[in-house]
Design a protein around this motif. Structure first.
Motif, PDB file in Angstrom:
ATOM      1  N   LYS A  65       0.834  -1.205   0.000  1.00 41.55           N
ATOM      2  CA  LYS A  65       0.000   0.000   0.000  1.00 41.55           C
ATOM      3  C   LYS A  65       0.868   1.254   0.000  1.00 41.55           C
ATOM      4  O   LYS A  65       0.591   2.198  -0.733  1.00 41.55           O
ATOM      5  N   SER A  66       1.916   1.261   0.812  1.00 46.61           N
ATOM      6  CA  SER A  66       2.821   2.411   0.858  1.00 46.61           C
ATOM      7  C   SER A  66       3.508   2.610  -0.479  1.00 46.61           C
ATOM      8  O   SER A  66       3.640   3.737  -0.962  1.00 46.61           O
ATOM      9  N   LYS A  67       3.940   1.526  -1.076  1.00 46.02           N
ATOM     10  CA  LYS A  67       4.599   1.596  -2.382  1.00 46.02           C
ATOM     11  C   LYS A  67       3.634   2.175  -3.426  1.00 46.02           C
ATOM     12  O   LYS A  67       4.017   3.018  -4.239  1.00 46.02           O
ATOM     13  N   HIS A  68       2.388   1.741  -3.378  1.00 48.89           N
ATOM     14  CA  HIS A  68       1.377   2.246  -4.310  1.00 48.89           C
ATOM     15  C   HIS A  68       1.146   3.744  -4.085  1.00 48.89           C
ATOM     16  O   HIS A  68       1.092   4.527  -5.043  1.00 48.89           O
ATOM     17  N   ARG A  69       1.002   4.158  -2.816  1.00 50.23           N
ATOM     18  CA  ARG A  69       0.802   5.579  -2.507  1.00 50.23           C
ATOM     19  C   ARG A  69       1.985   6.416  -2.976  1.00 50.23           C
ATOM     20  O   ARG A  69       1.805   7.496  -3.535  1.00 50.23           O
ATOM     21  N   LEU A  70       3.195   5.923  -2.748  1.00 50.03           N
ATOM     22  CA  LEU A  70       4.383   6.654  -3.197  1.00 50.03           C
ATOM     23  C   LEU A  70       4.414   6.765  -4.717  1.00 50.03           C
ATOM     24  O   LEU A  70       4.787   7.806  -5.261  1.00 50.03           O
ATOM     25  N   GLY A  71       4.036   5.697  -5.398  1.00 52.62           N
ATOM     26  CA  GLY A  71       3.981   5.740  -6.861  1.00 52.62           C
ATOM     27  C   GLY A  71       2.986   6.778  -7.356  1.00 52.62           C
ATOM     28  O   GLY A  71       3.271   7.529  -8.296  1.00 52.62           O
ATOM     29  N   MET A  72       1.832   6.840  -6.708  1.00 59.03           N
ATOM     30  CA  MET A  72       0.820   7.828  -7.090  1.00 59.03           C
ATOM     31  C   MET A  72       1.322   9.251  -6.812  1.00 59.03           C
ATOM     32  O   MET A  72       1.122  10.159  -7.616  1.00 59.03           O
ATOM     33  N   GLU A  73       1.975   9.444  -5.673  1.00 59.29           N
ATOM     34  CA  GLU A  73       2.524  10.763  -5.335  1.00 59.29           C
ATOM     35  C   GLU A  73       3.617  11.153  -6.323  1.00 59.29           C
ATOM     36  O   GLU A  73       3.701  12.309  -6.748  1.00 59.29           O
ATOM     37  N   ASN A  74       4.458  10.196  -6.717  1.00 58.41           N
ATOM     38  CA  ASN A  74       5.502  10.469  -7.711  1.00 58.41           C
ATOM     39  C   ASN A  74       4.893  10.894  -9.041  1.00 58.41           C
ATOM     40  O   ASN A  74       5.391  11.816  -9.691  1.00 58.41           O
ATOM     41  N   GLN A  75       3.819  10.225  -9.461  1.00 57.74           N
ATOM     42  CA  GLN A  75       3.149  10.611 -10.705  1.00 57.74           C
ATOM     43  C   GLN A  75       2.618  12.038 -10.611  1.00 57.74           C
ATOM     44  O   GLN A  75       2.747  12.822 -11.544  1.00 57.74           O
ATOM     45  N   ARG A  76       2.016  12.370  -9.478  1.00 60.32           N
ATOM     46  CA  ARG A  76       1.470  13.717  -9.287  1.00 60.32           C
ATOM     47  C   ARG A  76       2.591  14.751  -9.345  1.00 60.32           C
ATOM     48  O   ARG A  76       2.467  15.786 -10.008  1.00 60.32           O
ATOM     49  N   LEU A  77       3.691  14.460  -8.664  1.00 58.85           N
ATOM     50  CA  LEU A  77       4.816  15.406  -8.652  1.00 58.85           C
ATOM     51  C   LEU A  77       5.471  15.527 -10.023  1.00 58.85           C
ATOM     52  O   LEU A  77       5.893  16.624 -10.410  1.00 58.85           O
ATOM     53  N   ARG A  78       5.554  14.427 -10.770  1.00 59.59           N
ATOM     54  CA  ARG A  78       6.113  14.496 -12.127  1.00 59.59           C
ATOM     55  C   ARG A  78       5.255  15.388 -13.016  1.00 59.59           C
ATOM     56  O   ARG A  78       5.768  16.175 -13.808  1.00 59.59           O
ATOM     57  N   ALA A  79       3.934  15.247 -12.890  1.00 56.09           N
ATOM     58  CA  ALA A  79       3.028  16.072 -13.689  1.00 56.09           C
ATOM     59  C   ALA A  79       3.191  17.548 -13.321  1.00 56.09           C
ATOM     60  O   ALA A  79       3.227  18.416 -14.196  1.00 56.09           O
TER      61      ALA A  79
END
Length: 179
Positions: A125-139
């Motif tokens: 779950k943490s890995k998934h949340r971090l991945g989503m946050e990384n996508q948001r920050l990349r955008a």
């Protein structure tokens, strides 16, 4: 936080036994078939699935394959009384099964395995949340980059105008404005 776990077994005795082992520490949802389990998974946010392998109509591995899109972070344990090694190896290698245990199981070993599986669930779950946050920050970074690039294009197009607009006013200009 009390995790919700689902236990699937076509044998009512096994289902009741497993429910008794876990009901004190977890919210337990039970199903007697793969189809029933899939219907319940649409209604419940389940952290861990414990399923028997040999069931009529749908094996445990088939059930686990069907849950991937429905509950991607859910961790899956497979209980088997038979050794169908090739199917188990395939399921583990494909990432469908966190671990398998043989029947009859040892309650203490099963509890420990469930504890570790739920730790794995939290990590996923943490890995998934971090991945989503990384996508948001990349955008966001891409958006900032586009703004900077657009600003640089304006500077390049009319450098004198950009310089005079960005330079602070001189003292004599301020005195003129103040009058």
């Amino acid at each position: 936080m009390k995790y919700k776990i689902m236990i699937v077994d076509d044998e009512p005795v096994n289902l009741r036994t497993l429910e008794r082992v876990f009901r004190q520490d977890y919210q337990v949802v039970t199903a007697q078939s793969g189809a029933e389990a899939l219907a319940l998974l649409e209604q419940h946010e389940v952290a861990l699935l414990i399923s028997d392998q040999r069931m009529p109509e749908m094996t445990g591995i088939e059930l686990m394959k069907n849950t991937v899109t429905l509950r991607p972070q859910m961790v899956k344990l497979l209980l088997t009384g038979y050794t169908d090694v090739s199917a188990l190896i395939e399921a583990i290698n494909c990432g469908l099964v966190y671990r398998y245990m043989t029947k009859p199981w040892n309650n203490d070993d099963l509890r420990l395995t469930v504890t570790r599986a739920l730790e794995h669930y939290e990590m996923m779950k943490s890995k998934h949340r971090l991945g989503m946050e990384n996508q948001r920050l990349r955008a966001l970074l891409d958006e900032v980059g586009e703004l900077v690039t657009g600003g640089m294009a304006q500077v390049t197009a009319s450098p004198q105008k950009a310089i005079t607009e960005s330079d602070p006013p001189q003292a004599e200009e301020v005195y003129e404005l103040l009058g």
